[in-house]
Scaffold this motif. Structure first.
Motif: not given
Length: 129
Positions: A21-23
């Motif tokens: 999630r989001d890197g």
């Protein structure tokens, strides 16, 4: 796999989800409600939209972050009891009850499942105390 999910074999009410999630990698600890005993009723997983007998879909709840979580606030959703949504989407595992033939592609189903999972995680990561 779109996410990693498992239930603790020594404490089956405990379940875990890990997803990118989001890197970053986000993990959730969840509790499963007592299983429904009916083999006649049908339920649908809120993530992958697979139809199962009611016993094969569980209500999973995760504690919210921050003060809300400290106050005992949780977020719940109905998910395949074995947390194998990725396998059902790709036809690698068959549900216990026949499902309707989807009109969408596997890629569309995966995108919808990931979006639904991220919406659930968004709720868990919201401190609304």
């Amino acid at each position: 796999m779109d996410f990693l999910g498992w239930r603790d074999p020594k404490a089956p009410a405990n379940a875990y989800l890990v997803l990118p999630r989001d890197g970053k990698v986000v993990g959730l600890a969840m509790r499963a409600a007592a299983p429904h005993l009916s083999q006649l009723k049908r339920s649908v997983c809120a993530l992958c939209m697979t139809t199962h007998t009611a016993a094969d879909v569980s209500l999973f709840a995760a504690r919210r972050i921050g003060n809300a979580g400290k106050l005992g606030n949780t977020v719940g959703t109905y998910i395949c009891a074995d947390l194998a949504c990725s396998l059902y989407l790709r036809g690698k595992r068959k549900p216990s009850t026949p499902s309707l033939k989807p009109t969408s592609t596997v890629d569309e189903d995966v995108a919808r499942t990931v979006a639904s999972l991220n919406k659930f995680v968004d709720e868990v990561l919201t401190d609304n105390a």
